[in-house]
Every structure is written in structure tokens, then in C-alpha cells.
Design a protein around this motif. Sequence first.
Motif, PDB file in Angstrom:
ATOM      1  N   TRP A  55       0.852  -1.192   0.000  1.00  0.00           N
ATOM      2  CA  TRP A  55       0.000   0.000   0.000  1.00  0.00           C
ATOM      3  C   TRP A  55       0.882   1.233   0.000  1.00  0.00           C
ATOM      4  O   TRP A  55       1.792   1.362   0.809  1.00  0.00           O
ATOM      5  CB  TRP A  55      -0.919  -0.016   1.221  1.00  0.00           C
ATOM      6  N   PHE A  56       0.597   2.163  -0.901  1.00  0.00           N
ATOM      7  CA  PHE A  56       1.459   3.311  -1.114  1.00  0.00           C
ATOM      8  C   PHE A  56       0.619   4.592  -1.105  1.00  0.00           C
ATOM      9  O   PHE A  56       0.013   4.966  -2.127  1.00  0.00           O
ATOM     10  CB  PHE A  56       2.208   3.180  -2.441  1.00  0.00           C
ATOM     11  N   PRO A  57       0.567   5.296   0.027  1.00  0.00           N
ATOM     12  CA  PRO A  57      -0.253   6.506   0.131  1.00  0.00           C
ATOM     13  C   PRO A  57       0.086   7.554  -0.930  1.00  0.00           C
ATOM     14  O   PRO A  57      -0.790   8.340  -1.318  1.00  0.00           O
ATOM     15  CB  PRO A  57       0.079   7.022   1.537  1.00  0.00           C
ATOM     16  N   GLU A  58       1.328   7.546  -1.407  1.00  0.00           N
ATOM     17  CA  GLU A  58       1.716   8.539  -2.424  1.00  0.00           C
ATOM     18  C   GLU A  58       0.983   8.346  -3.749  1.00  0.00           C
ATOM     19  O   GLU A  58       0.979   9.231  -4.614  1.00  0.00           O
ATOM     20  CB  GLU A  58       3.226   8.496  -2.654  1.00  0.00           C
ATOM     21  N   LYS A  59       0.350   7.179  -3.941  1.00  0.00           N
ATOM     22  CA  LYS A  59      -0.460   6.955  -5.147  1.00  0.00           C
ATOM     23  C   LYS A  59      -1.761   7.751  -5.123  1.00  0.00           C
ATOM     24  O   LYS A  59      -2.416   7.919  -6.163  1.00  0.00           O
ATOM     25  CB  LYS A  59      -0.808   5.472  -5.301  1.00  0.00           C
ATOM     26  N   ILE A  60      -2.157   8.196  -3.952  1.00  0.00           N
ATOM     27  CA  ILE A  60      -3.456   8.859  -3.803  1.00  0.00           C
ATOM     28  C   ILE A  60      -3.281  10.364  -3.955  1.00  0.00           C
ATOM     29  O   ILE A  60      -2.654  11.021  -3.124  1.00  0.00           O
ATOM     30  CB  ILE A  60      -4.085   8.539  -2.424  1.00  0.00           C
ATOM     31  N   ALA A  61      -3.829  10.899  -5.042  1.00  0.00           N
ATOM     32  CA  ALA A  61      -3.736  12.331  -5.312  1.00  0.00           C
ATOM     33  C   ALA A  61      -5.127  12.960  -5.305  1.00  0.00           C
ATOM     34  O   ALA A  61      -6.141  12.283  -5.510  1.00  0.00           O
ATOM     35  CB  ALA A  61      -3.071  12.556  -6.671  1.00  0.00           C
ATOM     36  N   GLY A  62      -5.155  14.255  -5.074  1.00  0.00           N
ATOM     37  CA  GLY A  62      -6.427  14.960  -4.966  1.00  0.00           C
ATOM     38  C   GLY A  62      -7.196  15.069  -6.264  1.00  0.00           C
ATOM     39  O   GLY A  62      -8.391  15.394  -6.252  1.00  0.00           O
ATOM     40  N   ASP A  63      -6.539  14.769  -7.407  1.00  0.00           N
ATOM     41  CA  ASP A  63      -7.234  14.888  -8.693  1.00  0.00           C
ATOM     42  C   ASP A  63      -7.963  13.614  -9.102  1.00  0.00           C
ATOM     43  O   ASP A  63      -8.539  13.547 -10.191  1.00  0.00           O
ATOM     44  CB  ASP A  63      -6.246  15.290  -9.793  1.00  0.00           C
ATOM     45  N   LEU A  64      -7.946  12.606  -8.244  1.00  0.00           N
ATOM     46  CA  LEU A  64      -8.670  11.374  -8.547  1.00  0.00           C
ATOM     47  C   LEU A  64     -10.181  11.629  -8.525  1.00  0.00           C
ATOM     48  O   LEU A  64     -10.685  12.361  -7.665  1.00  0.00           O
ATOM     49  CB  LEU A  64      -8.334  10.277  -7.526  1.00  0.00           C
ATOM     50  N   ASP A  65     -10.892  11.009  -9.472  1.00  0.00           N
ATOM     51  CA  ASP A  65     -12.357  11.097  -9.466  1.00  0.00           C
ATOM     52  C   ASP A  65     -12.964  10.181  -8.415  1.00  0.00           C
ATOM     53  O   ASP A  65     -14.128  10.344  -8.049  1.00  0.00           O
ATOM     54  CB  ASP A  65     -12.901  10.736 -10.854  1.00  0.00           C
ATOM     55  N   GLY A  66     -12.174   9.227  -7.952  1.00  0.00           N
ATOM     56  CA  GLY A  66     -12.692   8.351  -6.910  1.00  0.00           C
ATOM     57  C   GLY A  66     -11.757   7.208  -6.575  1.00  0.00           C
ATOM     58  O   GLY A  66     -10.896   6.821  -7.369  1.00  0.00           O
ATOM     59  N   ILE A  67     -11.963   6.687  -5.376  1.00  0.00           N
ATOM     60  CA  ILE A  67     -11.319   5.464  -4.906  1.00  0.00           C
ATOM     61  C   ILE A  67     -12.380   4.376  -4.933  1.00  0.00           C
ATOM     62  O   ILE A  67     -13.511   4.586  -4.494  1.00  0.00           O
ATOM     63  CB  ILE A  67     -10.812   5.626  -3.453  1.00  0.00           C
TER      64      ILE A  67
END
Length: 455
Positions: A55-67
Amino acid sequence: MKKYHFIAVGGAVMHNLALALVKKGYQVSGSDDEIYEPSRTRLEKAGILPSAYGWFPEKIAGDLDGIILGMHARIDNPELIRAQELGVPIFSFPEFIYNQSKDKKRIVIAGSHGKTSITSMILHVLKDQKVDFDYLVGAQIEGFELMVRLSDAPVIIIEGDEYLTSPIDRTPKFFHYQHDIVLVSGIAWDHFNVFPDFEDYKVQFSKLMDNTPETGQLIYCVADPLVKKAAEQTSTLGQKTPYSAHPAEIRNGKTFLKTPSGSVEIGIFGDHNLQNLQGALEICRALGLSNTQFYQSIPSFKGAAKRQEILVKGRNGILFRDFAHAPSKLKATVNAVKNQFPERRLIAIQELHTYSSLNKDFLPNYANSMEEADLALIYLNPHAVAMKKLEIMDEATLREGFKRPDLMLFTDSTALKEYLETQNYANTNLLLMSSGNYDNLDLEPLKAKFNSNEA
């Protein structure tokens, strides 16, 4: 271009959804701490296999439309926490499917057993009749590349699971689809680790029925007393349509439907499958297909993977594989094979693999479930029991639970393999039942015996 990230992308349905979104033109990424075949190869081919496990938190960016959050993830997953901190929209699998199908007619197939088979039959008939539709099904089906399709089709067929939605939503998945039409096939206690109280388990199906809109339809199996009772007591004002097994007869090991236009040979068998088939017919009718169209298409249906699946057919014997693991599924499958071939000896093997099946308190639910088998075997792996932190059951305990004094227990897959290879399969059917794989039991020698003149 919409961008979605999957937490626990390697799951059977999760990776299929990821592939469906790639096909739709979305940008997809994902993470998981373990990914097995065939998910690994399929994700790699699509160019979305994670470069490393974990699991890599750096993959999660604010421009994602969703998780899109899988059930395999834990509530303290670092990527989930990061998404919550950034305010990225988080969807469970069923929430995302609903989000993508709000403007479609949504048909949900629910029940403790038969969901995959009924959904598969409907999909087969609709495709054969060239109807445009989307779908979500829990098994790989012949003629369908993926287990999920999302397009501009006006209708979606959804296999609705009662299992929990996600680590942050402990309600059944099937509530989130907000169905227009729902079918309930049967209610039998399952998921003992999630619903330890049978009354609570039954309530979930009653709520599902109550959620049927006034303009919608509830299709239910009247042959199941618990389903019948819940349907009779439901508060829905929608149309109610009961069904039972389609009339049929067995001739020389083959099943023929009795229809107004004469006999129709089909490739599946057993009372439960005939109930499933009638349920599929009712759904197809609700979608505007005629009986004639259904009977034109259903003969070429061969079944879903691991549902009375024929691995090898010999002259006088068949090697079957089936997903059956819960008591009602186990009994239905054993009875179906024996009733279809009453003159053949039936060797039935059940792998105790799930939390429920390995739990001593749940064991009495298996009473008489293998009664019709001529030879009944149980396989369990002590390591699997230890992983679930349960007490391993001995042969005497299992014999009492199954109400089968001659039941045999194997705890080593090599010993099981050697025993099966010593059997004579002349005029014999062998039925392997499990949601696992008997610890990667090599089936090739058994297949060879059925391919020989012996069976």
C-alpha cells in the motif's frame, strides 16, 4: 478522462471492474498486497498491474475522481486513510456500480444459493437474443470476456451478494444497487462469521424485498419456505411474481423441459437448477422477451464455471466440479447428480474451506447433506483451520455433524489424491465440491482415469 484508483485491485470481481473501466477509456491504477492468477496476468496485459505489492499513500492524489475500495482492504489501510484526508470520493464496489447505472433499469439477483447460475442464464439468453445490456456476475461465463460490463445499455443485470459491502460499510452489498426488479432464490444460513444470528441474516432479505419500489417487481421462489414467508409479509407495493421449478423430465441421463411446444433438451439438471431456470425465465419475461425466445436460447447454456461443471465425461462416468460449500448448496448438488444418474455410484468430496464450514458450532447445519452419496469424503487442511483460529474437527465429530457414520476424513491432499487414484470409476460419478482447490490437488491423473475405458 476520469481517473480511478482501486484499493485491493486483485480480487476476482475487483480486477474485472478495473478492466471494464480501462475498456471504457478511464485512467485506472491500483494496489494490493497479493495478486494471484488469473488476475495478475490480466491486469498486466491491460497495463495496470501494480509495480510492487503493498500500500502506497503517495499513489493517492487529490485529482482522482474516486477510490474504489475492496472488501479485502482493512479499515486502517494507509491508502484509504490518505484518501479520507484529501477528501477524495470513496466508493465501495456496489456503490460504484450503482453510480454508473443510475439511469438504467437495474435487475438484482439475490439469494443464498443460485445467484450466479440464474444471472448466467439470463445473460446467456439476452446475448443470444441480441439484447443490449450491462451486467455484473460472480463467475467467469463462457462467451463473456469479463465479469463486468458498463456501457450505455439501458438495462443492467446484477448478481446481488448479501456479504458486507466494505471495511467502512458493514451492510449487505445488495442494498446499494437500489433495484427496480429483484429476484430472491432462497434463504439458507451462510456467512456464519458475518451473520452469527440466523434471524438477523433473514432480516436482510426481508429488507431487500421491502425496498422494491411500487413501480418495480419482486420475483421469488415459492418453493423455499423462508423466501415465501418473507415475500408474503413484505411491505412493498410492487408487483409480486412467485415461481417454482420448471416442469421437466429425465430420460437416459438427460433433462428435457416440458413446454407448450414440446420437449426442450437442456444442458443442466437438478431441482435447484430447474428453479433457477424458471427464475431466469421470469426475469426475461419482465424484460420483454417471449417464452419462445427463452426456449430458443436456453438449450445452448452449459452452466457457469464450477457450477456442476463437467471436467471429463467418460463412457459411464463423469468427473464434476462444483462451488458448493454451504449446507443447502452441498445437499442440492449431491442430490442433483444422484437423481440424474441413479444407476451410477456417486463419490462426493467436500472440502471444508470457509470459516462457517470449519466452525464446530455451524457443523450441525450439514446434517444429511451428503446422504445421497454412495461414498462421502471430507477434506480439510489443518493450516487453513489454524489461520482462521478455529479448533480442528476429528472424523468422529464430522460423522456426527453430517449424520454420516461412514464418512471419511482426509487432512492431507497427497493422501486424498492417492486414495482417489485407487478407486475404480466404472459406472461411477465423482463430484468435487469446494470454494477452494484442495490445496492445488493435481486433477490430471483423475481426468486420465475418466478418459480411459475404465469410466
